[in-house]
Design an enzyme around this catalytic site. Structure first.
Site, PDB file in Angstrom:
ATOM      1  N   GLU A 249       0.827  -1.027  -0.035  1.00 28.40           N
ATOM      2  CA  GLU A 249      -0.001  -0.232   0.080  1.00 28.40           C
ATOM      3  C   GLU A 249       0.953   1.260   0.307  1.00 28.40           C
ATOM      4  OE1 GLU A 249      -2.624   0.768   2.837  1.00 28.40           O
ATOM      5  OE2 GLU A 249      -4.218   0.606   1.278  1.00 28.40           O
ATOM      6  N   HIS A 275       8.423 -26.291   1.088  1.00 33.35           N
ATOM      7  CA  HIS A 275       7.289 -27.609   0.438  1.00 33.35           C
ATOM      8  C   HIS A 275       6.433 -26.076  -0.274  1.00 33.35           C
ATOM      9  CE1 HIS A 275       8.457 -30.586   3.329  1.00 33.35           C
ATOM     10  NE2 HIS A 275       8.943 -29.731   4.056  1.00 33.35           N
ATOM     11  N   LYS A 390     -14.162   2.551  -2.806  1.00 29.56           N
ATOM     12  CA  LYS A 390     -15.010   3.131  -1.856  1.00 29.56           C
ATOM     13  C   LYS A 390     -16.464   3.665  -2.764  1.00 29.56           C
ATOM     14  CE  LYS A 390     -11.566   2.770   1.723  1.00 29.56           C
ATOM     15  NZ  LYS A 390     -10.577   4.341   2.439  1.00 29.56           N
TER      16      LYS A 390
END
Lengths: 399, 399
Positions: A249, A275, A390
Site C-alpha cells: 500500500e 514445501h 469505496k
C-alpha cells in the site's frame, strides 16, 4: 540538455536522508517512540474483562496482531486478544462463539471513524451486548463520528493524530492500547523503536544500512520486482501480513513522473514454505530478492528425542533442539539460494522473542519503506488507488 | 529452417488436451474422483477420540486444512481438527496446550515416510503419549519406514499411491481420511471432483474453459507474471495457501528448452486486503492478472442493524445482510479494477459453502495447473529445486 526537475532520477543517499529528516515534522510515525505512555498504561490496568476484542481492519488490526502473535507462544498473557474484522457472517458468528461477549472489552479502532467493515460490525455487536464506558474503548481521530459517539456515552477515546497513517500506526495508541490491555510491555516496544530511530537519525554517515538497502531495491526494481521475506518461525505470520500491507500500500504508486511503481511483497514462513514457494525461488524466473528472517534463540530447548525404532530413520536429527533444527533449516535454505549465484538475498537475525526485538524489526521496516518511497519519488503515505472502489460501493448501496 | 522439436512453442489447445489425456494413466490424481471410499468411511466411524491431530507439512496438510477451514464456520463438525507442522518449539508446545493429547487421534502423513519435520514431531510426541493402534493412523507410501513402523504395531496404514504427488493429493487418502474422521461428507467432495472431471474430459470440443484460461496465462506470462487470487471470504484463507503451493511448486520450473518459467502466485482475502494489497494492483506496474472468487450464498442472513445514533454514519449499509455487503464489496472492487482497462481479471463464483463446491474449485485449479504445465513444457509434478537444500541440511546435521 537540462533535465526537468521532476524527471525521475535516483537521488544520492545523503539527499534521501535529508528528505526523511525534513518530513519528520509532518509524518507522525517517526516520533512515536518518544511518546508518553503513562495514560495508556494506567487505563489498561483498569480493564477487568478477560477478553480484549479488537474491532478494526487493515492498519487498525494488522500491526497489533503481528506483535500479539509473535509474543503469544512464549508469553503468559493475562488476557486473550480476539480480532473481529471479517464481513463473512459465518465467520463473524463463529468468532463470537469463541469468547464470552459479556466478559469482553471492545476496542473499536477506525482512524476516519467511518470504515464500513468496522462500523457495521460494531452496530451488529450493539444488538448482542450493551456497549458502554465499562466495556468499550474507542481509538479514532479527533471529532470523527465514532469519537462523538463515544464522547456522548463517556466511553474512553484515545485520539489518533491526523499525521499517523494506518499502516504506520502500530506504535501509536492503535497498537499500544490493546497490547497494554493484555499485558504487553509497551515501554519495551518503544525502547526497541528508539534503538532503531537513534541509530538511523543520529548517524554521522549518510550511508546507513537502511538507506543502502532501499537504494539497492530501487536500483534493481526493473529486474527484481518481487521482494520476498522468508520468516523462520510461524510466530512471524502476523508480521508477514503486516509487511505485505506496509509494502504494497505504501509502494504501489504512480510517482511524480507519472510512472507506475511497484515493489511486490511476498511473505513466506519457514520451514513450511520450503514445501511450497521455495521451488519457484530456486528454479523460477530471476525476479525475486529474498530476505530471510531468523530468530537466534527461542529460549526453549525442547529436544528431538532418540527413537527406539530404526524404521523412523532421520537419526542425524536426534538430540538436536527444535530451535537448532529450525535454524539449521533456515541456513540450509539460505545456502541453497545463495548457491544459485544470481538471487540477491540477505539475512536478518532477531536475537530473541520479546517486545524489544519485534519492535526493532517493525520500526526498521517502516524506515526502509519511507526510504524506498523517497527514492521512488512517490507519496508513501496515501492510498489513492483504493478510493474508487469505496466510491463505487457507496454509490451502489445508496441506489 | 527447421525448428528443433524441443524448441519452445505454444501448442494448440487440442494438443494440450491430448497430452493431458495421455498422461492420465501415469499421473494419479486425475482418477481420484472415482475411488472407492467405503474403507475410509468405515474406518473413520471407529475413531473415538475427540481431537484429530494431523502431523504433516506441505502437501500433507495444506489441502486438508483448506477444506476444513472452508467448512468450519458453517459446519457442526463432530470433532476438532488440529494441525501440527511447525518446528518452532514455542509454537509446538503452545499448540499442544490447546487439546487433550490423551483424547486425541494422531494422523501421521508423509508420502516418503522421512519428512524431517513430520518425523521429528512424531518422535517428540511419542515421549508425551503412548502411540498405538488405538490412537494413530499412518498415511504413507507402501514400504516406507513409517509404513513399516506402523505395520509392526498394527497401526492402520492408508497407502498413498506412488503416482499421486503431495500437492495433488488432497482428494486421495491424504485428505479424505482425516476429513472423514471429523465428519466431512467425502463422497460429496468426490462428486464435486467428478462434475469437473466429466466436463473436462468428456468434452467434444477442445476449447474447454480451463485450457483456454491456461493458454491466456501462458501467452501473457512475459508481461503479466503474477497471478493474484482475491477470495471474498476469510474461510478461503486455507484454500489460498493451498493455491500458492500448487501454483509455485508446480509451475516454477526450468522447461525442456532450459528456460526458467514462473507464474508467481499471490493470494488475497477480501475485504481485508482491500486495505492492503489492492492499492498495488490499482496503481502499481501492470504485471498482475487477478481472479476474484466470490461465494454467492453463505446461507446466513445476519443483518447490519439500524443504529440509533447518527454519529456512526454509514446508514446506507443498514438493513443489508453481511453476505450482501461482502459481495457488494467484491463487486465494487472488481468494477474498480476493470475500470483501469488494462488489468486482466476474471471472476469465479461458488454457489455456496459445502463439500461439493470447494471440491469443484480445487479440482478445477489442479486441472488448470496441469494444463499450464503442458503449455510451458515443464514437469509439473516434480520439485527438483528443493532437493539441494535438503541435501545441505542432511550434510550439516551429519557432521
Amino acid at each position: 540538455m537540462e533535465y526537468n526537475k521532476n524527471f525521475y532520477q535516483i537521488h544520492s543517499n545523503g539527499d534521501i536522508f535529508q528528505r526523511i529528516q525534513s518530513e519528520r515534522g509532518t509524518i507522525g510515525y517517526y516520533d512515536l517512540p518518544y511518546q508518553d505512555t503513562s495514560d495508556i498504561k494506567a487505563y489498561a490496568k483498569t480493564i477487568v474483562q478477560k477478553h480484549i476484542v479488537v474491532i478494526g481492519i487493515g492498519g487498525s488490526s494488522l500491526g497489533v496482531k503481528a506483535i500479539y502473535e509473535f509474543l503469544l507462544p512464549s508469553n503468559k498473557y493475562q488476557k486473550d486478544l480476539v480480532f473481529l474484522e471479517t464481513l463473512d457472517p459465518l465467520e463473524i458468528n463463529h468468532c463470537l462463539t469463541k469468547f464470552d461477549i459479556f466478559d469482553a472489552h471492545f476496542v473499536v479502532i477506525s482512524k476516519s471513524g467511518n470504515t464500513i467493515e468496522t462500523i457495521s460490525l460494531f452496530k451488529y455487536l450493539r444488538t448482542l451486548v450493551e456497549i458502554n464506558s465499562d466495556n468499550c474503548t474507542v481509538i479514532s481521530k479527533a471529532k470523527s463520528g465514532l469519537t462523538k459517539f463515544a464522547q456522548d456515552r463517556d466511553i474512553k477515546v484515545f485520539e489518533l493524530a491526523e499525521n499517523v497513517g494506518g499502516r504506520f500506526s502500530v506504535f501509536s495508541v492503535v497498537g499500544l492500547v490493546p497490547l497494554a490491555m493484555v499485558g504487553v510491555d509497551v515501554d519495551n516496544l518503544l525502547n526497541g523503536c528508539k534503538r532503531v530511530s537513534a541509530s538511523f537519525f543520529d548517524q554521522s554517515s549518510y550511508y546507513a544500512p537502511i538507506i543502502r538497502k532501499a537504494r539497492f531495491l530501487v536500483e534493481n526494481k526493473a529486474r527484481f520486482n518481487i521482494n520476498v521475506i522468508f520468516s523462520y518461525s510461524s510466530s512471524l505470520e502476523g508480521f508477514n501480513k503486516w509487511y505485505v500491507q506496509l509494502w504494497a500500500e505504501s509502494l504501489g504508486k504512480i510517482n511524480i513522473n507519472k510512472t507506475r511503481q511497484a515493489l511486490t511483497p511476498i511473505a513466506l514462513i519457514g520451514p513450511v514454505d520450503q514445501h511450497s514457494f521455495l521451488q519457484l525461488i530456486i528454479d523460477g524466473v530471476r525476479d525475486k530478492i529474498v530476505t530471510f528472517i531468523k530468530i537466534a534463540d527461542l529460549k526453549d530447548n525442547t529436544i528431538i528425542p532418540k527413537s527406539n525404532d530404526k524404521n523412523l530413520g532421520l537419526e542425524y536429527a536426534e538430540g538436536l533442539s527444535f530451535n537448532d533444527l529450525l535454524n539449521k533449516q533456515a541456513d540450509a535454505t539460505i545456502e541453497s539460494v545463495e548457491a544459485q549465484g544470481d538471487i540477491p538475498c540477505d539475512v536478518i537475525t532477531i536475537s530473541t522473542v520479546d517486545e524489544y526485538n519485534i519492535a526493532k524489526l517493525m520500526f526498521s521496516y517502516q524506515l526502509l519503506v519511507s526510504a524506498i518511497g523517497e527514492f521512488l519519488q512517490i507519496n508513501t503515505y496515501n492510498q489513492p488507488g483504493v478510493e474508487k472502489g469505496k466510491a463505487i460501493l457507496k454509490e451502489s448501496l445508496q441506489n
